[in-house]
Scaffold this motif. Structure first.
Motif, mmCIF file in Angstrom:
data_model
loop_
_atom_site.group_PDB
_atom_site.id
_atom_site.type_symbol
_atom_site.label_atom_id
_atom_site.label_comp_id
_atom_site.label_asym_id
_atom_site.label_seq_id
_atom_site.Cartn_x
_atom_site.Cartn_y
_atom_site.Cartn_z
ATOM 1 N N LEU A 141 60.585 114.437 -56.746
ATOM 2 C CA LEU A 141 60.123 114.317 -58.788
ATOM 3 C C LEU A 141 59.969 112.733 -58.469
ATOM 4 O O LEU A 141 58.781 112.840 -59.213
ATOM 5 N N LEU A 142 60.694 111.737 -58.382
ATOM 6 C CA LEU A 142 60.804 110.287 -58.526
ATOM 7 C C LEU A 142 59.493 110.007 -57.808
ATOM 8 O O LEU A 142 58.689 109.007 -58.008
ATOM 9 N N VAL A 191 65.930 117.021 -55.294
ATOM 10 C CA VAL A 191 64.975 117.212 -56.541
ATOM 11 C C VAL A 191 64.773 116.256 -56.992
ATOM 12 O O VAL A 191 63.952 115.855 -57.027
ATOM 13 N N PRO A 192 65.640 115.235 -57.380
ATOM 14 C CA PRO A 192 65.177 113.889 -57.952
ATOM 15 C C PRO A 192 64.576 113.146 -57.269
ATOM 16 O O PRO A 192 63.543 112.564 -57.964
ATOM 17 N N LEU A 193 64.911 112.940 -55.867
ATOM 18 C CA LEU A 193 63.915 111.777 -55.432
ATOM 19 C C LEU A 193 62.532 112.437 -54.862
ATOM 20 O O LEU A 193 61.801 111.700 -55.118
ATOM 21 N N PHE A 239 71.359 118.180 -52.944
ATOM 22 C CA PHE A 239 71.490 117.201 -54.830
ATOM 23 C C PHE A 239 70.771 116.119 -55.214
ATOM 24 O O PHE A 239 70.203 115.900 -56.501
ATOM 25 N N THR A 240 70.233 115.581 -53.795
ATOM 26 C CA THR A 240 69.610 114.693 -53.803
ATOM 27 C C THR A 240 67.613 114.782 -53.781
ATOM 28 O O THR A 240 67.055 113.807 -54.698
#
Lengths: 325, 290
Positions: free
Chosen positions: A28-29, A24-26, A21-22
């Motif tokens: 992209l960030l 993909v967002p990381l 869960f972390t």
């Protein structure tokens, strides 16, 4: 043994979900924010274009940020937007207070005032180019109330007035959302407080001073500070309405020009880093200020009981004041 | 709220009350007038024929309010059919993507203690301070290297990233969902993925609606990156960038421009009328964090 095995299995499952869960967002960030950010800091020490050779120049780009007249001018320009944002917050506060009392057709008025917030920047650009054109909307309205067209300035060309014209569009666009925000905070106040105040014969000013203001001071302070830092990064009004012509180019507009038209990527990066530095300093000042202002813990977080007790005391004081007068 | 106040007051009209009522309505009406005047003037102009536009004052009402020829003209000129389709596709995928990404991240950050939890939160908080437009210089290079420039999916991927504000709204909501809910499901043998998707996600609906609205408004109105990365202005225009068609030689045909502007804000208007209260609470919730 069994338990620890189960515990380990559980930890393992947790780890799986954490990673899943972390990641993909990381990713992209880092890809779209942190990597560009670090690169930007590196670029700020180079003399470079998008393509072609790069030359390390040390602090020279930063020196230019403080010495190029066109950049220094933009820093002064942000004062217009600062004044504008203070006016915006004050007006939003005033209207939100009005809507706290009974107003007929409340939803309609609120809707009118808020709607500009939902319009896209390009459309706003066209709307206001049209609005300010010589002899068009604004001039017509002003003529109706008695002004002479001869005496009216060119709203977007005249350097005495054009920055105020742009600041106005910004207030027009964002004031409604500030108002809704303040109104939300005011509405979170217990209804009985308003009733008690009215039963007690508190006037509008007392109601505002003792009930409404305490409930929103955190959010008002926060918004004033936010809009002050925001005024340095004012971008849209001049970008879409005047393209920064006739002395309306703000810091961001000039930076955008330097980056894309003159392709001085190093200098533009140095400007961005400088802006970030200002924002971070402002954030620290804001945190310190908040700690100082709310050092007595007299904040929104106080329990309802405390609030009620305070209310009573204030009512008593108000009554006394009234009796005295 | 405060209705009782007004009811009480009505019994004795003091001078102060009357003055207050006058000031109150005068302020509200004046501000509403200023807020809608620029838009109304566009509606007026959009209904005028070219001759009318040339000969009458901008604020003179049109001869025929139902003259839609400018709208048709603008729709064709600015390629707005394609623009609406593209904006819809972008909205659907970006909203879907950012909701999945945002809720999942908030779930992990709220429910599990792990090294790096605080670091991730701080990374997102700090990212909100970075000047976005300034970094496009580098982002553009990255997009070029990944061959994402001038593709719809490239723009969608770029917009999908979540931000500190939506994470904060989700986390706040997760805090109100009791952990015992997860625990009992876990004891029943559900995996964490299952707990998230079938138990927690449906309960998160109000927070999702709030974020849908905030992000939706942002994405629909975004034009800086759309202009930079969707360079094929014919095939890849969005509603916001399609309006760029009217700069240049068409820049003074305001009857057509106004029609385009009004069309571009119609979807926002419809959503606003339908979801007024959710939008207000969304704005209030979103801005608390700044």
């Amino acid at each position: 043994m069994e338990i620890s095995k189960g515990w380990n299995a559980r930890k393992k499952k947790q780890l799986q979900v954490i990673i899943a869960f972390t990641i993909v967002p990381l990713f992209l960030l880092i890809l779209f924010t942190y990597y560009p950010f670090l690169e930007m800091i590196r670029y700020s020490f180079y003399n470079m274009k998008y393509i072609g050779p790069r030359k390390f120049v040390g602090w020279r780009n930063y020196v230019q940020v403080f010495t190029r007249p066109d950049i220094i001018r933009t820093l002064l320009l942000s004062l217009y937007y600062m004044v504008g944002s203070v006016v915006q917050v004050a007006l939003a506060l005033y209207l939100a207070t009005i809507f706290c009392f009974k107003v007929k057709g409340e939803n309609l008025w609120k809707g009118f005032i808020f709607f500009p917030y939902l319009i896209n920047g390009i459309a706003i650009g066209f709307i206001f180019k049209f609005f300010y054109t010589r002899g068009f909307v604004l001039d017509t309205v002003l003529q109706v109330i008695g002004f002479d067209l001869e005496n009216l300035p060119y709203w977007l060309k005249d350097q005495k007035i054009n920055n105020w014209s742009l600041v106005f569009t910004s207030i027009w666009r964002y004031m409604g959302s500030n108002m809704v925000l303040f109104l939300g905070a005011m509405m979170s106040v217990d209804d009985t407080l308003y009733e008690a105040a009215s039963l007690d014969g508190a006037n509008k000013w007392q109601t505002f001073r003792h009930i409404i203001l305490p409930s929103i001071k955190t959010i008002v302070t926060l918004n004033i500070i936010l809009s002050i830092t925001g005024s340095l990064s004012a971008f849209e009004p001049p970008y879409v309405i005047t393209s920064g012509a006739n002395g309306t180019g703000t810091f961001f507009v000039v930076m955008n020009d330097i980056a894309h038209t003159s392709q001085k990527v190093g200098l533009a990066s140095a400007m961005a880093v400088f802006l970030l530095f200002v924002i971070i300093v402002a954030k620290f000042v804001q945190d310190a200020l908040f700690k100082y202002i709310f050092r007595n813990a007299d904040t929104d977080d106080e329990s309802a009981d405390v609030a009620r007790a305070r209310k009573k005391a204030q009512k008593a004081a108000a009554r006394k004041a009234k009796g005295g007068a | 709220m405060a209705k009782t106040t007004a009811a009480k007051v009505r019994h004795h009209y003091s001078a102060g009350t009357i003055i207050w009522e006058i000031i109150k309505y005068a302020s509200v009406i004046l501000c509403s007038f200023i807020a809608i005047l620029p838009i109304v003037s566009c509606v007026i102009t959009a209904a005028k024929t070219p001759e009318e536009y040339q000969t009458t004052n901008v604020m003179t009402p049109p001869a025929n309010w139902l003259n839609f020829s400018n709208y048709l003209e603008a729709f064709k000129t600015a390629n707005m059919g394609t623009a609406f389709r593209n904006s819809l596709i972008i909205l659907v995928f970006v909203l879907l993507g950012s909701i999945i990404i945002g809720t999942q991240l908030a779930y992990v950050l709220n429910r599990f203690k792990f090294p790096g939890n605080a670091l991730i939160r701080n990374m997102f908080t700090f990212a909100a301070l970075l000047p976005g437009i300034a970094m496009q210089v580098v982002v553009y290079e990255i997009m070029t290297n990944l061959h994402l420039v001038n593709t719809m999916y490239g723009y969608i991927i770029m917009m999908c990233g979540t931000d500190v504000m939506s994470i904060y709204i989700y986390i706040q909501y997760f805090e109100n969902l009791p952990v015992s809910l997860d625990e009992s499901a876990f004891m029943d043998g559900a995996s964490y993925f299952r707990i998230f998707y079938s138990i927690l996600l449906p309960l998160l609906k109000p927070a999702i609606v709030t974020n849908l609205i905030l992000k939706g408004v942002g994405v629909y109105n975004e034009y800086y990156c759309a202009n930079l990365y969707l360079q094929d202005k014919r095939a890849l225009c969005t509603v916001a960038t399609s309006l760029y068609t009217f700069t240049g030689p068409l820049g003074s045909q305001y009857n057509m421009i106004c029609a385009g502007v009004i069309m571009s804000l119609l979807p926002a208007l419809i959503v606003f009328i339908a979801l007024q209260n959710q939008i207000y609470s969304g704005v209030a919730a979103g801005a608390v964090k700044g």
